[in-house]
Design a protein around this motif. Structure first.
Motif, PDB file in Angstrom:
ATOM      1  N   GLN A  38       0.846  -1.193   0.000  1.00  0.00           N
ATOM      2  CA  GLN A  38       0.000   0.000   0.000  1.00  0.00           C
ATOM      3  C   GLN A  38       0.881   1.243   0.000  1.00  0.00           C
ATOM      4  O   GLN A  38       1.926   1.277   0.653  1.00  0.00           O
ATOM      5  CB  GLN A  38      -0.893  -0.010   1.248  1.00  0.00           C
ATOM      6  N   PRO A  39       0.514   2.284  -0.761  1.00  0.00           N
ATOM      7  CA  PRO A  39       1.311   3.512  -0.731  1.00  0.00           C
ATOM      8  C   PRO A  39       1.461   4.038   0.695  1.00  0.00           C
ATOM      9  O   PRO A  39       0.488   4.067   1.467  1.00  0.00           O
ATOM     10  CB  PRO A  39       0.504   4.469  -1.612  1.00  0.00           C
ATOM     11  N   LEU A  40       2.657   4.489   1.031  1.00  0.00           N
ATOM     12  CA  LEU A  40       2.941   4.920   2.400  1.00  0.00           C
ATOM     13  C   LEU A  40       1.988   6.021   2.860  1.00  0.00           C
ATOM     14  O   LEU A  40       1.462   5.972   3.974  1.00  0.00           O
ATOM     15  CB  LEU A  40       4.387   5.409   2.510  1.00  0.00           C
ATOM     16  N   ASN A  41       1.764   7.024   2.002  1.00  0.00           N
ATOM     17  CA  ASN A  41       0.913   8.132   2.445  1.00  0.00           C
ATOM     18  C   ASN A  41      -0.503   7.662   2.774  1.00  0.00           C
ATOM     19  O   ASN A  41      -1.117   8.139   3.731  1.00  0.00           O
ATOM     20  CB  ASN A  41       0.896   9.273   1.418  1.00  0.00           C
ATOM     21  N   GLN A  42      -1.015   6.697   1.990  1.00  0.00           N
ATOM     22  CA  GLN A  42      -2.355   6.173   2.249  1.00  0.00           C
ATOM     23  C   GLN A  42      -2.390   5.274   3.484  1.00  0.00           C
ATOM     24  O   GLN A  42      -3.409   5.206   4.183  1.00  0.00           O
ATOM     25  CB  GLN A  42      -2.846   5.391   1.033  1.00  0.00           C
ATOM     26  N   LYS A  43      -1.306   4.591   3.753  1.00  0.00           N
ATOM     27  CA  LYS A  43      -1.256   3.701   4.905  1.00  0.00           C
ATOM     28  C   LYS A  43      -1.045   4.471   6.203  1.00  0.00           C
ATOM     29  O   LYS A  43      -1.567   4.107   7.259  1.00  0.00           O
ATOM     30  CB  LYS A  43      -0.133   2.675   4.715  1.00  0.00           C
ATOM     31  N   LEU A  44      -0.304   5.576   6.110  1.00  0.00           N
ATOM     32  CA  LEU A  44       0.095   6.314   7.299  1.00  0.00           C
ATOM     33  C   LEU A  44      -1.012   7.246   7.807  1.00  0.00           C
ATOM     34  O   LEU A  44      -1.250   7.329   9.023  1.00  0.00           O
ATOM     35  CB  LEU A  44       1.356   7.120   6.986  1.00  0.00           C
ATOM     36  N   TYR A  45      -1.684   7.920   6.913  1.00  0.00           N
ATOM     37  CA  TYR A  45      -2.634   8.964   7.310  1.00  0.00           C
ATOM     38  C   TYR A  45      -3.735   8.453   8.246  1.00  0.00           C
ATOM     39  O   TYR A  45      -4.030   9.099   9.265  1.00  0.00           O
ATOM     40  CB  TYR A  45      -3.247   9.613   6.073  1.00  0.00           C
ATOM     41  N   PRO A  46      -4.369   7.305   7.999  1.00  0.00           N
ATOM     42  CA  PRO A  46      -5.443   6.844   8.892  1.00  0.00           C
ATOM     43  C   PRO A  46      -4.965   6.487  10.300  1.00  0.00           C
ATOM     44  O   PRO A  46      -5.793   6.347  11.209  1.00  0.00           O
ATOM     45  CB  PRO A  46      -5.993   5.601   8.179  1.00  0.00           C
ATOM     46  N   LEU A  47      -3.655   6.351  10.478  1.00  0.00           N
ATOM     47  CA  LEU A  47      -3.131   5.995  11.797  1.00  0.00           C
ATOM     48  C   LEU A  47      -3.071   7.192  12.744  1.00  0.00           C
ATOM     49  O   LEU A  47      -2.745   7.025  13.922  1.00  0.00           O
ATOM     50  CB  LEU A  47      -1.724   5.402  11.662  1.00  0.00           C
ATOM     51  N   LEU A  48      -3.399   8.392  12.250  1.00  0.00           N
ATOM     52  CA  LEU A  48      -3.192   9.621  13.005  1.00  0.00           C
ATOM     53  C   LEU A  48      -4.456  10.130  13.693  1.00  0.00           C
ATOM     54  O   LEU A  48      -4.514  11.282  14.097  1.00  0.00           O
ATOM     55  CB  LEU A  48      -2.639  10.711  12.079  1.00  0.00           C
ATOM     56  N   PHE A  49      -5.457   9.256  13.859  1.00  0.00           N
ATOM     57  CA  PHE A  49      -6.747   9.710  14.372  1.00  0.00           C
ATOM     58  C   PHE A  49      -7.173   8.999  15.653  1.00  0.00           C
ATOM     59  O   PHE A  49      -8.353   8.862  15.941  1.00  0.00           O
ATOM     60  CB  PHE A  49      -7.811   9.576  13.284  1.00  0.00           C
ATOM     61  N   GLY A  50      -6.198   8.558  16.436  1.00  0.00           N
ATOM     62  CA  GLY A  50      -6.501   8.130  17.792  1.00  0.00           C
ATOM     63  C   GLY A  50      -6.616   6.648  18.046  1.00  0.00           C
ATOM     64  O   GLY A  50      -6.746   6.233  19.201  1.00  0.00           O
ATOM     65  N   ALA A  51      -6.584   5.820  16.999  1.00  0.00           N
ATOM     66  CA  ALA A  51      -6.753   4.384  17.202  1.00  0.00           C
ATOM     67  C   ALA A  51      -5.432   3.637  17.301  1.00  0.00           C
ATOM     68  O   ALA A  51      -5.429   2.438  17.603  1.00  0.00           O
ATOM     69  CB  ALA A  51      -7.596   3.792  16.074  1.00  0.00           C
ATOM     70  N   ASN A  52      -4.320   4.331  17.059  1.00  0.00           N
ATOM     71  CA  ASN A  52      -3.017   3.667  16.999  1.00  0.00           C
ATOM     72  C   ASN A  52      -2.014   4.330  17.921  1.00  0.00           C
ATOM     73  O   ASN A  52      -2.043   5.545  18.124  1.00  0.00           O
ATOM     74  CB  ASN A  52      -2.484   3.671  15.566  1.00  0.00           C
ATOM     75  N   THR A  53      -1.118   3.529  18.447  1.00  0.00           N
ATOM     76  CA  THR A  53      -0.077   4.053  19.325  1.00  0.00           C
ATOM     77  C   THR A  53       1.020   4.723  18.514  1.00  0.00           C
ATOM     78  O   THR A  53       1.137   4.536  17.295  1.00  0.00           O
ATOM     79  CB  THR A  53       0.558   2.927  20.151  1.00  0.00           C
TER      80      THR A  53
END
Length: 454
Positions: free
Chosen positions: A319-334
């Motif tokens: 998966q493209p890095l930008n697409q994989k990384l962005y959803p991780l920034l909304f509180g569900a991931n450490t």
């Protein structure tokens, strides 16, 4: 620091040890002061706690064993950390009955309500109402929503924010702890190290403080206000102080303790973005900055997340890095989960490895829009009139002391700002930054207490 006399301090401590240990979380005993509708917000009673005595700590079996990866922290004995914090705070927990509330409020410019925690002290030794100063405590960077101050049960708080806040309340303060936009009950993009943090903090003070000066049948705000914050909380505290000075000049802000904060975005922290190597233990901060500035400046195409972060296929799914990384920034991931995805980039050499060549070039160009926006959001681009303590460990490995040095250069000649650079650290907590948290919090409490209760 003789608040009500040594004998009353001693009596209060005896009372604190005698109090029952209450469980953390919602559903605690509410007494007669359960959550009340307030002019600008809604408060919901969470808990009635706070026996932090050594005897009570010894009874706990369910405390976590790690300090937040958001601070570059590692394994830790949480009972020991709480014990250190409790023992070295200013003496005399006069208000052992502390009630904590989840508070919801609105601020212009944010599409969703914001949230935070309020800790309100009561003193069973004093039957009549009493008037107390207020502290707004700004927490360090936290990316996991479940660790937001208004959500996390204090025995599970990996940054010690809620235990510290309730200890401050027990010393004789009404304590506000904003969750920040993007955390708590708010799901917007977090304005990481952006001046909008100041507006969110002052918004909570306006709603929780001026909306109703009476939080319970016993505690009333006396109008005096202090700000304390570590790491991103240090930045948020200076941003809030600026907002208060410019937009709320009648507020009685008496002191700001800013601790190991990233104040110089266009200077020291920009250099961290450009030069931090693969050993840097908190690389997650960079996509957080990128996402925050993308959201704050939507009309600037060079600041867009997809323009900043590589679209290189990563991981087993390619998966493209930008697409994989962005959803991780909304509180569900450490923070550690975000770090691991960043390190999937081929030949990862540090946080900058996730950036496009164009964004890297803009970081190095003083004429670029990016550079200008970072400079615009430096925490010291104003002239404060309030007393400020800038405390910074010179060996901080995540938020370098250059942040303090650049603030000191900008504020040369201001007698109301003092600078302290102790090397005190709690060993074996991972990063120096994490190890500085407790000494910094203790110093802030001592400094504020010396002003509030001389």
């Amino acid at each position: 620091m003789n608040k009500l006399g040594t004998w009353k301090r001693f009596a209060a401590i005896l009372t604190l040890v005698a109090l029952a240990w209450m469980p953390a979380g919602c559903g605690g005993s509410g007494g007669s002061d359960t959550g009340a509708a307030i002019e600008e917000g809604i408060a919901q009673l969470l808990n009635v706690i706070t026996d932090f005595s050594d005897a009570a700590l010894a009874l706990r079996e369910d405390l976590p064993t790690a300090l937040s990866s958001s601070l570059g922290g590692g394994t830790a004995d949480f009972k020991d950390l709480l014990g250190r914090l409790r023992r070295d705070m200013p003496s005399g927990f006069l208000y052992p009955d502390v009630r904590t509330y989840r508070f919801s409020y609105t601020v212009a410019g944010f599409s969703e309500p914001l949230s935070g925690l309020v800790a309100v002290p009561s003193n069973p030794l004093l039957s009549r109402p009493h008037s107390l100063p207020m502290i707004s405590l700004q927490h360090p960077t936290q990316v996991l929503r479940s660790q937001s101050p208004s959500i996390v049960p204090w025995p599970e708080d990996e940054e010690l924010t809620v235990p510290y806040g309730t200890m401050l309340a027990a010393l004789g303060y009404i304590v506000l702890i904003p969750d920040y936009p993007g955390m708590g009950t708010n799901h917007e993009v977090h304005p990481y190290c952006h001046q909008d943090l100041g507006k969110a903090v002052s918004g909570m003070i306006a709603a929780a403080g001026f909306g109703s000066q009476r939080w319970s049948s016993r505690a009333t705000w006396d109008g005096r206000l202090f700000l304390i914050g570590f790491s991103e909380g240090g930045y948020a505290s200076l941003a809030a102080a600026k907002d208060i000075q410019l937009n709320h000049p009648t507020w009685d802000l008496q002191g700001v303790a800013a601790l190991d904060g990233p104040y110089s975005l266009s200077g020291t922290m920009r250099q961290v973005m450009l030069t931090a190597d693969a050993a840097f233990s908190a690389p997650y901060f960079l996509p957080y900055v990128v996402a925050g500035y993308d959201d704050a400046y939507p009309l600037e195409p060079t600041l867009a997340f997809d323009a900043a972060v590589l679209d290189t296929p990563v991981g087993t799914t390619s998966q493209p890095l930008n697409q994989k990384l962005y959803p991780l920034l909304f509180g569900a991931n450490t923070a550690e989960e975000i770090n691991l995805v960043m390190k999937e980039v081929p030949s990862y050499a540090g946080p900058r490895s996730i950036l496009t060549s164009g964004y890297l070039a803009d970081l190095s160009d003083p004429a670029s829009v990016l550079y200008g926006k970072l400079e615009e959001n430096n925490a010291f681009n104003w002239t404060p009139s309030v007393k400020i303590l800038l405390y910074h460990n010179p060996n901080d490995d995540l938020v370098p002391v250059g942040n303090l040095n650049e603030a000191q250069s900008a504020w040369t000649g201001l007698l109301n700002v003092i600078y302290e650079t102790p090397v005190t650290v709690v060993d074996n907590l991972g990063s120096v930054h994490a190890g500085t948290l407790i000494p910094a919090y203790i110093r802030a409490a001592q400094w504020v207490d010396g002003i509030a209760y001389p």
